[in-house]
Design a protein around this motif. Structure first.
Motif, PDB file in Angstrom:
ATOM      1  N   THR A  62       0.842  -1.205   0.000  1.00  0.00           N
ATOM      2  CA  THR A  62       0.000   0.000   0.000  1.00  0.00           C
ATOM      3  C   THR A  62       0.870   1.245   0.000  1.00  0.00           C
ATOM      4  OG1 THR A  62      -1.797  -1.124   1.174  1.00  0.00           O
ATOM      5  CG2 THR A  62      -1.752   1.275   1.284  1.00  0.00           C
ATOM      6  N   ARG A  63       1.891   1.245   0.831  1.00  0.00           N
ATOM      7  CA  ARG A  63       2.783   2.412   0.880  1.00  0.00           C
ATOM      8  C   ARG A  63       3.506   2.597  -0.456  1.00  0.00           C
ATOM      9  NH1 ARG A  63       4.353  -0.071   5.614  1.00  0.00           N
ATOM     10  NH2 ARG A  63       6.513  -0.285   4.904  1.00  0.00           N
ATOM     11  N   ALA A  64       3.889   1.487  -1.096  1.00  0.00           N
ATOM     12  CA  ALA A  64       4.559   1.588  -2.398  1.00  0.00           C
ATOM     13  C   ALA A  64       3.633   2.189  -3.452  1.00  0.00           C
ATOM     14  CB  ALA A  64       5.040   0.205  -2.838  1.00  0.00           C
ATOM     15  N   ARG A  65       2.352   1.803  -3.408  1.00  0.00           N
ATOM     16  CA  ARG A  65       1.386   2.362  -4.369  1.00  0.00           C
ATOM     17  C   ARG A  65       1.168   3.857  -4.107  1.00  0.00           C
ATOM     18  NH1 ARG A  65      -2.542  -2.859  -3.519  1.00  0.00           N
ATOM     19  NH2 ARG A  65      -1.309  -4.297  -4.794  1.00  0.00           N
ATOM     20  N   LEU A  66       1.183   4.233  -2.845  1.00  0.00           N
ATOM     21  CA  LEU A  66       1.047   5.655  -2.522  1.00  0.00           C
ATOM     22  C   LEU A  66       2.260   6.444  -3.020  1.00  0.00           C
ATOM     23  CD1 LEU A  66      -0.451   5.504   1.083  1.00  0.00           C
ATOM     24  CD2 LEU A  66      -1.591   6.287  -0.997  1.00  0.00           C
ATOM     25  N   ILE A  67       3.440   5.849  -2.908  1.00  0.00           N
ATOM     26  CA  ILE A  67       4.638   6.512  -3.431  1.00  0.00           C
ATOM     27  C   ILE A  67       4.509   6.704  -4.941  1.00  0.00           C
ATOM     28  CG2 ILE A  67       7.109   6.214  -3.901  1.00  0.00           C
ATOM     29  CD1 ILE A  67       6.554   7.172  -1.096  1.00  0.00           C
ATOM     30  N   ALA A  68       3.942   5.709  -5.630  1.00  0.00           N
ATOM     31  CA  ALA A  68       3.727   5.838  -7.078  1.00  0.00           C
ATOM     32  C   ALA A  68       2.775   6.997  -7.382  1.00  0.00           C
ATOM     33  CB  ALA A  68       3.178   4.533  -7.646  1.00  0.00           C
ATOM     34  N   VAL A  69       1.733   7.132  -6.557  1.00  0.00           N
ATOM     35  CA  VAL A  69       0.794   8.242  -6.724  1.00  0.00           C
ATOM     36  C   VAL A  69       1.500   9.570  -6.488  1.00  0.00           C
ATOM     37  CG1 VAL A  69      -1.249   9.363  -5.749  1.00  0.00           C
ATOM     38  CG2 VAL A  69      -1.254   6.894  -6.131  1.00  0.00           C
ATOM     39  N   PHE A  70       2.281   9.646  -5.412  1.00  0.00           N
ATOM     40  CA  PHE A  70       2.993  10.890  -5.102  1.00  0.00           C
ATOM     41  C   PHE A  70       3.983  11.241  -6.215  1.00  0.00           C
ATOM     42  CE2 PHE A  70       2.482   9.745  -0.319  1.00  0.00           C
ATOM     43  CZ  PHE A  70       1.138  10.063  -0.398  1.00  0.00           C
ATOM     44  N   ALA A  71       4.661  10.222  -6.755  1.00  0.00           N
ATOM     45  CA  ALA A  71       5.625  10.474  -7.824  1.00  0.00           C
ATOM     46  C   ALA A  71       4.936  11.020  -9.068  1.00  0.00           C
ATOM     47  CB  ALA A  71       6.392   9.195  -8.157  1.00  0.00           C
ATOM     48  N   ALA A  72       3.780  10.442  -9.406  1.00  0.00           N
ATOM     49  CA  ALA A  72       3.019  10.935 -10.559  1.00  0.00           C
ATOM     50  C   ALA A  72       2.550  12.370 -10.316  1.00  0.00           C
ATOM     51  CB  ALA A  72       1.817  10.025 -10.815  1.00  0.00           C
ATOM     52  N   SER A  73       2.091  12.626  -9.089  1.00  0.00           N
ATOM     53  CA  SER A  73       1.656  13.976  -8.748  1.00  0.00           C
ATOM     54  C   SER A  73       2.815  14.970  -8.797  1.00  0.00           C
ATOM     55  CB  SER A  73       1.037  13.966  -7.350  1.00  0.00           C
ATOM     56  OG  SER A  73       0.627  15.262  -6.966  1.00  0.00           O
ATOM     57  N   TYR A  74       3.980  14.532  -8.307  1.00  0.00           N
ATOM     58  CA  TYR A  74       5.152  15.409  -8.310  1.00  0.00           C
ATOM     59  C   TYR A  74       5.609  15.692  -9.742  1.00  0.00           C
ATOM     60  CZ  TYR A  74       9.257  17.565  -6.181  1.00  0.00           C
ATOM     61  OH  TYR A  74      10.211  18.464  -5.757  1.00  0.00           O
ATOM     62  N   THR A  75       5.475  14.698 -10.607  1.00  0.00           N
ATOM     63  CA  THR A  75       5.778  14.906 -12.026  1.00  0.00           C
ATOM     64  C   THR A  75       4.851  15.974 -12.608  1.00  0.00           C
ATOM     65  OG1 THR A  75       6.486  12.602 -12.253  1.00  0.00           O
ATOM     66  CG2 THR A  75       5.942  13.791 -14.277  1.00  0.00           C
ATOM     67  N   GLY A  76       3.588  15.900 -12.219  1.00  0.00           N
ATOM     68  CA  GLY A  76       2.637  16.922 -12.645  1.00  0.00           C
ATOM     69  C   GLY A  76       3.010  18.300 -12.132  1.00  0.00           C
ATOM     70  N   LEU A  77       3.513  18.350 -10.893  1.00  0.00           N
ATOM     71  CA  LEU A  77       3.947  19.628 -10.325  1.00  0.00           C
ATOM     72  C   LEU A  77       5.117  20.208 -11.107  1.00  0.00           C
ATOM     73  CD1 LEU A  77       3.888  21.776  -8.060  1.00  0.00           C
ATOM     74  CD2 LEU A  77       5.410  20.279  -6.751  1.00  0.00           C
ATOM     75  N   ILE A  78       6.082  19.354 -11.465  1.00  0.00           N
ATOM     76  CA  ILE A  78       7.227  19.823 -12.254  1.00  0.00           C
ATOM     77  C   ILE A  78       6.747  20.385 -13.592  1.00  0.00           C
ATOM     78  CG2 ILE A  78       9.330  19.113 -13.442  1.00  0.00           C
ATOM     79  CD1 ILE A  78       9.672  16.966 -11.262  1.00  0.00           C
ATOM     80  N   ALA A  79       5.834  19.656 -14.229  1.00  0.00           N
ATOM     81  CA  ALA A  79       5.288  20.137 -15.508  1.00  0.00           C
ATOM     82  C   ALA A  79       4.562  21.468 -15.325  1.00  0.00           C
ATOM     83  CB  ALA A  79       4.343  19.088 -16.090  1.00  0.00           C
ATOM     84  N   LEU A  80       3.850  21.590 -14.209  1.00  0.00           N
ATOM     85  CA  LEU A  80       3.075  22.808 -13.952  1.00  0.00           C
ATOM     86  C   LEU A  80       3.980  24.021 -13.768  1.00  0.00           C
ATOM     87  CD1 LEU A  80       0.346  24.159 -13.370  1.00  0.00           C
ATOM     88  CD2 LEU A  80       0.608  23.483 -10.972  1.00  0.00           C
ATOM     89  N   VAL A  81       5.027  23.885 -12.945  1.00  0.00           N
ATOM     90  CA  VAL A  81       5.897  25.047 -12.697  1.00  0.00           C
ATOM     91  C   VAL A  81       6.753  25.354 -13.921  1.00  0.00           C
ATOM     92  CG1 VAL A  81       5.912  24.774 -10.188  1.00  0.00           C
ATOM     93  CG2 VAL A  81       7.660  23.600 -11.549  1.00  0.00           C
ATOM     94  N   THR A  82       7.040  24.333 -14.745  1.00  0.00           N
ATOM     95  CA  THR A  82       7.765  24.591 -15.998  1.00  0.00           C
ATOM     96  C   THR A  82       6.882  25.395 -16.948  1.00  0.00           C
ATOM     97  OG1 THR A  82       8.969  22.491 -15.774  1.00  0.00           O
ATOM     98  CG2 THR A  82       8.953  23.523 -17.945  1.00  0.00           C
ATOM     99  N   TRP A  83       5.646  24.967 -17.095  1.00  0.00           N
ATOM    100  CA  TRP A  83       4.666  25.664 -17.937  1.00  0.00           C
ATOM    101  C   TRP A  83       4.458  27.094 -17.451  1.00  0.00           C
ATOM    102  CZ3 TRP A  83      -1.048  25.886 -16.827  1.00  0.00           C
ATOM    103  CH2 TRP A  83      -1.780  26.390 -17.915  1.00  0.00           C
ATOM    104  N   GLN A  84       4.377  27.251 -16.148  1.00  0.00           N
ATOM    105  CA  GLN A  84       4.189  28.576 -15.572  1.00  0.00           C
ATOM    106  C   GLN A  84       5.381  29.478 -15.877  1.00  0.00           C
ATOM    107  OE1 GLN A  84       3.972  28.609 -11.286  1.00  0.00           O
ATOM    108  NE2 GLN A  84       3.029  30.627 -11.208  1.00  0.00           N
TER     109      GLN A  84
END
Length: 323
Positions: A258-280
């Motif tokens: 379960t914790r590993a799956r949550l890390i996968a979710v956080f990593a995907a979300s963090y990737t989205g954050l990187i894309a967001l601040v790059t776009w900004q």
């Protein structure tokens, strides 16, 4: 007490020697830079001359320590990973020394178009070292991606995803010379020099900036995605540690799948954050002044992360087939 404290310290000192030597040199530079910030009032492009060496020292010390800890874990291909870490240690040291030397001279370590032989050599060395740092981390990420590097699934996944995020952040640093525009600036002695590029988008470098980071508050700043991505490794590791700590209080988190799956979710979300601040940044928008479009994208990212997290927590893992 000294024995209790000495044992962990001895273990740390046995980590990858070149990396730990690099970290020690960064800690020394951190002291020198702090003294410089206090005693040296010279300013370069609106920032204290010793601020850049200070930031480089902190970043390299944190990243180098993280890599050294990772390489202390049992893994295959140790000769390769050790050699790649040595490349990182040497190139990271060389780059930061160039930054510090140029700060002491009151001139620029980045994008300097001087025709002086010494300046040209430093620029070439600096640029090639940056490329080697990224390639060494990319190779490390590839080698470790195909093996379990930690007994805890979540921590192992945090290492894999964190390295990938760090490499992405380093690669985003190459957007700076590509996207930035040439400009002129003054050294601390008043000499006008030409710069081939700048960090800011839509405004010249040297304008109003955030405390410490000096990220532009009037335009976009490509240092934001570079920093956010590069230190994604530390963010993922901290997330894994927090989940492990919360597992003592919340039974649902005691299953490492379960914790590993949550890390996968956080990593995907963090990737989205990187894309967001790059776009900004590419839209010439300051980090602290997002428009409605950026806020909408951020809200959507947060909502998707919440839904994915809730889904993972609501799904009971099947039987553990690990041998």
């Amino acid at each position: 007490m000294s024995t209790v404290l000495g044992t962990p310290l001895r273990r740390v000192m046995q980590w990858h020697r070149p990396l730990m030597l690099m970290v020690a040199s960064m800690l020394l530079l951190l002291v020198v830079s702090t003294i410089g910030l206090v005693l040296d009032d010279r300013v370069l492009l609106g920032a204290p001359v010793w601020l850049k060496p200070f930031k480089f020292a902190v970043s390299m010390a944190v990243y180098g320590t993280t890599l050294a800890w990772m390489l202390s874990l049992p893994h295959r291909g140790r000769k390769w990973t050790s050699g790649l870490a040595t490349v990182f240690a040497v190139t990271g040291f060389v780059d930061t020394v160039i930054v510090a030397v140029q700060a002491a001279r009151g001139t620029f370590s980045h994008f300097h178009k001087s025709t002086a032989p010494a300046e040209k050599i430093m620029l070439v060395v600096f640029g090639n070292a940056v490329l080697l740092i990224m390639l060494a981390n990319l190779a490390l990420a590839i080698i470790l991606a195909f093996q379990r590097v930690h007994a805890d699934r979540a921590m192992s996944r945090a290492i894999h995803t964190g390295l990938a995020l760090a490499v992405a952040g380093m690669a985003l640093g190459f957007l700076i010379p590509i996207q930035g525009k040439a400009e002129t600036a003054l050294t601390t002695s008043g000499q006008q020099v030409s710069l081939s590029s700048g960090h800011s988008v839509g405004v010249p470098d040297g304008g109003p900036g955030l405390p410490l980071t000096q990220w532009s508050t009037t335009g976009g700043d490509l240092r934001v995605p570079h920093f956010v991505g590069m230190h994604g490794l530390q963010v993922m590791l901290i997330a894994a540690l927090l989940l492990a700590a919360l597992a003592a209080r919340y039974p649902r988190l005691r299953d490492d799948r379960t914790r590993a799956r949550l890390i996968a979710v956080f990593a995907a979300s963090y990737t989205g954050l990187i894309a967001l601040v790059t776009w900004q940044a590419l839209r010439a928008q300051p980090l602290i002044h997002p428009d409605a479009l950026t806020l909408t994208a951020a809200a959507l990212l947060a909502a998707l992360t919440a839904v994915a997290t809730a889904t993972v927590l609501a799904t009971r893992p099947g039987p553990d087939r690990r041998i």
